[in-house]
Design an enzyme around this catalytic site. Structure first.
Site, PDB file in Angstrom:
ATOM      1  N   ASP A  91      -9.733  -5.891   1.086  1.00 21.81           N
ATOM      2  CA  ASP A  91      -8.134  -6.103   0.879  1.00 21.81           C
ATOM      3  C   ASP A  91      -8.333  -7.759   1.382  1.00 21.81           C
ATOM      4  OD1 ASP A  91      -7.224  -4.486  -0.424  1.00 21.81           O
ATOM      5  OD2 ASP A  91      -6.701  -2.752   1.630  1.00 21.81           O
ATOM      6  N   ASP A 132      -5.003  -2.940   4.422  1.00 24.20           N
ATOM      7  CA  ASP A 132      -5.928  -2.603   5.104  1.00 24.20           C
ATOM      8  C   ASP A 132      -7.248  -2.528   5.515  1.00 24.20           C
ATOM      9  OD1 ASP A 132      -6.094  -0.554   2.922  1.00 24.20           O
ATOM     10  OD2 ASP A 132      -5.420   1.240   4.065  1.00 24.20           O
ATOM     11  N   ASP A 152       0.619  -1.749  -0.096  1.00 20.42           N
ATOM     12  CA  ASP A 152       0.297  -0.256  -0.259  1.00 20.42           C
ATOM     13  C   ASP A 152       1.260   1.213   0.185  1.00 20.42           C
ATOM     14  OD1 ASP A 152      -2.550  -0.550  -0.030  1.00 20.42           O
ATOM     15  OD2 ASP A 152      -3.070  -1.058   2.115  1.00 20.42           O
TER      16      ASP A 152
HETATM   17  N1  LIG Z   1     -12.591   9.344   4.104  1.00 19.55           N
HETATM   18  C1  LIG Z   1     -13.096   9.467   2.659  1.00 19.55           C
HETATM   19  N2  LIG Z   1     -13.756  10.534   1.660  1.00 19.55           N
HETATM   20  C2  LIG Z   1     -13.860  10.120   0.720  1.00 19.55           C
HETATM   21  N3  LIG Z   1     -13.005   9.992   0.058  1.00 19.55           N
HETATM   22  C3  LIG Z   1     -11.798   9.114   0.905  1.00 19.55           C
HETATM   23  C4  LIG Z   1     -11.857   9.714   2.126  1.00 19.55           C
HETATM   24  N4  LIG Z   1     -10.252   8.536   1.949  1.00 19.55           N
HETATM   25  C5  LIG Z   1      -9.734   8.397   1.340  1.00 19.55           C
HETATM   26  N5  LIG Z   1     -10.520   8.852  -0.483  1.00 19.55           N
HETATM   27  C6  LIG Z   1     -10.483   8.730  -1.826  1.00 19.55           C
HETATM   28  O1  LIG Z   1     -10.660   7.926  -1.870  1.00 19.55           O
HETATM   29  C7  LIG Z   1      -9.337   7.544  -2.400  1.00 19.55           C
HETATM   30  C8  LIG Z   1      -8.895   5.634  -2.526  1.00 19.55           C
HETATM   31  O2  LIG Z   1      -8.751   5.608  -0.896  1.00 19.55           O
HETATM   32  P1  LIG Z   1      -8.408   4.362  -1.014  1.00 19.55           P
HETATM   33  O3  LIG Z   1      -8.963   3.680   1.085  1.00 19.55           O
HETATM   34  O4  LIG Z   1      -9.271   2.860  -2.087  1.00 19.55           O
HETATM   35  O5  LIG Z   1      -6.846   3.991  -0.996  1.00 19.55           O
HETATM   36  P2  LIG Z   1      -6.316   4.463   0.212  1.00 19.55           P
HETATM   37  O6  LIG Z   1      -6.296   3.152   0.974  1.00 19.55           O
HETATM   38  O7  LIG Z   1      -5.933   5.653   0.876  1.00 19.55           O
HETATM   39  O8  LIG Z   1      -4.329   4.365   0.011  1.00 19.55           O
HETATM   40  P3  LIG Z   1      -3.658   3.241  -0.283  1.00 19.55           P
HETATM   41  O9  LIG Z   1      -4.069   2.093  -0.817  1.00 19.55           O
HETATM   42  O10 LIG Z   1      -1.912   3.766  -1.068  1.00 19.55           O
HETATM   43  O11 LIG Z   1      -3.131   2.620   1.310  1.00 19.55           O
HETATM   44  C9  LIG Z   1      -8.278   8.087  -1.809  1.00 19.55           C
HETATM   45  O12 LIG Z   1      -7.157   8.702  -3.186  1.00 19.55           O
HETATM   46  C10 LIG Z   1      -8.579   9.566  -1.829  1.00 19.55           C
HETATM   47  O13 LIG Z   1      -8.961  10.497  -2.629  1.00 19.55           O
HETATM   48 CA   LIG Z   2      -5.524   0.666   0.863  1.00 11.29          CA
END
Ligand SMILES: Nc1ncnc2c1ncn2[C@@H]1O[C@H](COP(=O)(O)OP(=O)(O)OP(=O)(O)O)[C@@H](O)[C@H]1O
Ligand SMILES: [Ca+2]
Length: 953
Positions: free
Chosen positions: A759, A755, A454
């Site tokens: 996943d 996380d 991640d």
């Molecule tokens: N609480 C939230 N509310 C709205 N949009 C969000 C929120 N948190 C993250 N995002 C948006 O969703 C996108 C993707 O989130 P996702 O959970 O898929 O990735 P991540 O787990 O945060 O990143 P990584 O995979 O690198 O750990 C983020 O890039 C952000 O733009």
């Molecule tokens: Ca993630």
């Protein structure tokens, strides 16, 4: 030999088939296993496991019937008739007004009638003296526990030290030796008289006792270590409201009356009733086997322990804990099925079996030779018809020697050394913030060739702050108060109120007051960043902006990558707010607000301008999010948020710096031949910028977006996958696809971090699934093999280091054992042939054995990793364990007979406590006396003495 091992002792590290598990057990057989109980202690009993599964399924079926088949609900497991519940004086005096059994049965029987009778969820809360917004008082926790129970499941009492002693005594060879020793005492006393006649036998008995004690002590210590780790695994932290504030507590401290906050990916920690929440979807499959998740709300408020939150969020009041829940009863029926055996353990069982068989042959040969010589001697001197009691003694001694050769030659310690080594690594890793859930993971991690990691939180610090914004068609950096001042004058007041409303309504973050009255913002780091930015703006506006009520919430999840709320406005009408991944939100917008706060259409020019802004933010390694709104006159209670027609308010650029040390860790991965690939849900430009900074993305590497990757054909994948270094905007599904292909097409050993709840499939599919301890959900943790407690990438590398150390240590230990074994065998046999007596007596052999099996394992199997280990490529899938190098060095060792030297060096390392010092010195004295002086050439003696002296104390 290699082929024999491959055919019989080959086991996949993850999800082995029962057939494979049974195969190696039967290949071990029983002839060369000296102590079944001990040898198979760390290996699950498959028949027992079968029964447990059946038991569990039948309990699940009962629960399922009770919950889903209407009529049966009345006659739930507890029995058909209506119970009369009574309040004891103790309960009344403590101020509660509901009986624990009655309270528990409301939830477990889904008894709406009883719930109504007690005044609904409100009534219940009064009866257990709690309120929804203040929770329970920390002062009466003990009373609650004594009345309503503790949130723990009944566990089997742990084994005492004496049980391990008993186990160690179950050794067939030791038992035979005992008998021999007793015989020898009897015969000795008869022939040589007191006390001289009993020396030999007594020596053996004492040695056996010593061996048993040392073995038991070492096993006992190991079992304590496992227990400690096991407790650590079960200790989950949950959010509750207590004393008016939100706190994180251990699941074991949960009491009836607690107000628990549930969010996506949580495991429900106790039985309870739904108070308030949004789109709460509960997966009950672990409890009832029912795969269809159920929506839970005020109408259907029952939430059962052990189920999982699949979507949404809620608060619940706890009504039953521990053994009063169905889950508690289910958990306590499970026996400790034992950890699945690891591939190394199995392989070493194979090696031990082979050596054991050789040992058996040699022992028999030695006995035959000794006997033949004895008989010939006897026949030539006194004649075969004259027998004396000393002859019997001699024969008993011969027999004892032969048995002892088996004791030494069957390397019982070999498979156990793996357990020892892994347990040691696990303990060390625990201190270094990695919780290994499955023994095999640690071992497999040593041969990992790819890590799919991640980004957020693992490579970066996860301390997010809004760094830049774009609003009313201009971008600004958020650095100081003056820039806020500037912003205040730049945008109109209607834009202001939209912005603040949007930030504070569309959030899952929450301000809580701790015990010291200090305010903290709770929530995911992204939410916190935006919320805190909102708070910093608030100084410029009043609270009147926040007076609308939430009607509906669609919580964030990483598939939708957005979060939406519907609010009803004070002046009438409703408004959707939506925030999420920038491209996705911009796609939903057809308008934007301008500097005057007016809504203007999104022309192509403006859209391009916005895209450019997003890209420029992203190229600065900022995480970009957009916030938009849409006013609606009417809405459908059950419909989702609208897919378009939104008006863009703001773009946030959030800074999340790379963790210190990550760059070095990535570098050391590259040196160690491990390829690091970043798989993130974030924007591709952000991902690329961060990947470059960490040294993951190189000039010849590829960065690709999830949707592109997903649609490639298998042929294209084959070319593409080795080059992928960054995958952005990925869905959990893409991660899974990447892992499957890496394993299937390229035979890679793949480690994956994750996380989110989604996943779980990827974590499950990977050779090693690593879940994040802080950001990770319970569901992710449950599917993982290792939990990275500090979410740090460097910790992951540490797991790999220890994995390699385990592998190499075990290799060294095998080498050491083989050398000593074979040397002891050969010397005994040869000298029996030549001189007619064994150079090593039973007592001496027992000493050798103790050093080898227990102390030697302690020394060799617990050596920490060094940097050299991370400079060679990983051992790939299916690589032979007894490598050519090892065999060669084994031959050399045997020829030069360096074993005494090796033995001493190693046993010296063993010495840690004073008892061990005494043991080792004694052992060495005997050893030097017999082995070195009698058998080995003088050169070796000097060599040994040199090593002895030069080894620092
Ligand atoms: N609480 C939230 N509310 C709205 N949009 C969000 C929120 N948190 C993250 N995002 C948006 O969703 C996108 C993707 O989130 P996702 O959970 O898929 O990735 P991540 O787990 O945060 O990143 P990584 O995979 O690198 O750990 C983020 O890039 C952000 O733009
Ligand atoms: Ca993630």
């Amino acid at each position: 030999m290699e082929q024999y091992l491959l055919d019989n002792f080959d086991l996949p590290a993850k999800n082995p088939s029962e057939e494979a598990q049974r195969r190696w057990r039967s290949a071990v057989g029983s002839l060369v296993v000296k102590n079944r109980r001990r040898r198979f202690r760390h290996v699950p009993d498959l028949d027992q496991r079968h029964q447990d599964h059946a038991k569990r399924r039948s309990v699940q079926e009962k629960i399922r019937v009770a919950l889903y088949v209407q009529q049966a609900a009345i006659t739930f497991i507890g029995g058909a008739k209506k119970n009369e519940y009574q309040l004891t004086d103790y309960i009344i005096k403590a101020g509660f007004s509901i009986n624990p059994e009655e309270l528990a049965s409301i939830t477990s029987k889904h008894d709406l009638k009883a719930l109504k009778m007690h005044g609904g969820v409100d009534g219940i809360s009064k009866k257990v003296r709690t309120t929804f917004d203040r929770g329970v008082c920390a002062t009466d926790l003990d009373t609650r526990q004594s009345i309503y129970g503790v949130n723990r499941y009944a566990e089997k009492p742990s084994r005492s030290f004496w049980m391990f002693v008993w186990d160690a005594l179950q050794d067939t060879t030791l038992i035979i030796l005992m008998v021999c020793a007793l015989l020898s005492v009897v015969v000795g006393l008869a022939s040589e008289g007191w006390p001289k006649g009993m020396y030999d036998g007594l020596g053996i008995i004492l040695s056996i006792l010593l061996v048993v004690m040392v073995t038991a002590a070492s096993d006992y210590k190991q079992s304590l270590q496992f227990k400690e780790l096991d407790n650590e695994k079960k200790n989950i932290f949950i959010h509750v409201t207590r004393d008016g504030g939100r706190q994180k507590i251990s699941i074991f401290d949960l009491v009836v009356g607690d107000i628990v906050h549930l969010s996506i990916g949580d495991q429900v920690p106790a039985d309870g009733l739904f108070i308030h929440g949004y789109s709460l979807l509960i997966d009950e499959s672990s409890l009832s086997g029912e795969s269809e998740p159920v929506y839970t709300s005020q109408d259907k408020p029952f939430i059962l322990a052990g189920t999982k939150v699949q979507d949404g969020s809620a608060k619940m009041i706890v009504t039953a804990v521990g053994m009063r829940t169905e889950w508690g009863r289910l958990m306590s029926t499970l026996s400790e099925g034992g950890e699945d055996e690891t591939p190394l353990q199995v392989k070493l069982n194979g090696v031990a079996t082979i050596i054991g068989k050789i040992g058996l042959v040699f022992a028999t040969l030695t006995f035959v030779v000794l006997m033949t010589r004895f008989l010939i001697d006897k026949g030539l001197t006194v004649g075969l018809s004259n027998w004396y009691s000393t002859d019997a003694l001699t024969i008993v001694n011969y027999f004892a020697t032969a048995v002892t050769i088996i004791v030494v030659a069957v390397p019982e310690g070999l498979p156990l050394a793996v357990t020892l080594s892994l347990a040691f690594a696990m303990k060390k890793l625990m201190n270094d913030k990695a919780l290994v859930r499955h023994l095999a993971a640690c071992e497999t991690m040593g041969s990992a060739g790819t890590i799919c990691t991640d980004k957020t939180g693992t490579l970066t610090t996860n301390h997010m702050v809004v760094d830049k914004i774009w609003i009313a068609e201009v971008s600004k950096s958020v650095t100081s108060n003056s820039s806020l001042e500037e912003l205040n004058s730049a945008i109109s007041s209607s834009a202001w109120s939209l912005l603040l409303q949007g930030i504070f309504e569309n959030t899952s973050a929450e301000v809580v007051k701790g015990n010291d009255d200090k305010q903290t913002v709770l929530g995911t780091p992204t939410e916190i960043a935006i919320f805190e930015y909102g708070l910093s703006l608030q100084g410029y506006r009043d609270a009147e902006d926040r007076s609308c009520t939430k009607v509906k919430v669609e919580p964030f999840n990483s598939v939708k990558k957005k979060m939406a709320v519907l609010v009803s406005l004070p002046g009438g009408g409703h408004r959707w707010f939506c925030k999420g991944a920038s491209e996705i939100i911009v796609e939903m917008c057809d308008k934007v607000i301008d500097q005057d706060g007016d809504v203007i259409p999104l022309s192509d020019d403006r859209r391009k301008n916005i895209t450019d802004t997003i890209n420029s933010f992203a190229s600065d390694a900022l995480r970009t999010l957009c916030l938009a709104f849409k006013d609606v006159d009417e809405f459908d209670e059950n419909a989702d948020s609208p897919p378009n027609g939104f008006t863009l308010i703001i773009i946030f650029g959030i800074k999340d710096p790379v963790r210190p040390g990550v760059k070095e860790a990535v570098q050391s991965c590259i040196t160690a031949g491990i390829i690091v690939r970043m798989v993130t849900g974030d924007n591709i430009n952000t991902a690329k910028a961060i990947a470059k900074e960490c040294g993951i993305l190189t000039d010849d590497g590829i960065a690709i977006e999830g949707p592109d990757f997903r649609n490639k054909s298998p042929e294209e994948m084959r070319d593409l996958i080795p080059k992928i270094q960054v995958m952005a905007r990925s869905l959990p599904l893409d991660k899974h696809l990447l892992v499957t292909n890496l394993r299937g097409m390229f035979q890679e050993v793949v480690a994956v971090t994750g996380d989110g709840t989604n996943d779980a499939p990827a974590l499950h599919e990977a050779d090693i699934g690593l879940a994040m301890g802080i950001a990770g959900t319970e569901v992710a943790k449950e599917s993982a093999d290792v939990i990275v407690l500090d979410d740090n990438f460097t910790t992951i590398i540490n797991v790999a280091r220890w994995g390699r150390a385990v592998y190499i240590n075990i290799q060294k230990f095998v080498q050491f054992q083989l050398t000593v074994n074979i040397v002891a065998l050969v010397i005994n046999f040869v000298s029996a042939c030549i001189t007619g007596s064994a150079p090593l007596t039973a007592v001496q052999l027992l000493w050798v054995n103790m050093i080898m099996d227990t102390l030697g394992a302690l020394a060799l199997a617990t050596e920490p990793p060094n940097d050299e280990m991370m400079k060679r490529p990983p051992t790939g899938r299916g690589e032979s364990f007894i490598t050519k190098v090892m065999l060669r060095s084994l031959e050399v060792r045997m020829v030069t007979s360096r074993s005494p030297t090796a033995l001493m060096t190693y046993s010296w390392r063993v010495i840690s406590g004073w008892i061990q010092v005494a043991f080792a010195i004694l052992a060495l004295l005997i050893f030097l006396n017999s082995f070195v002086v009698q058998v080995c050439p003088a050169r070796l003696l000097f060599g040994a003495a040199f090593v002895w002296k030069s080894t620092p104390a």
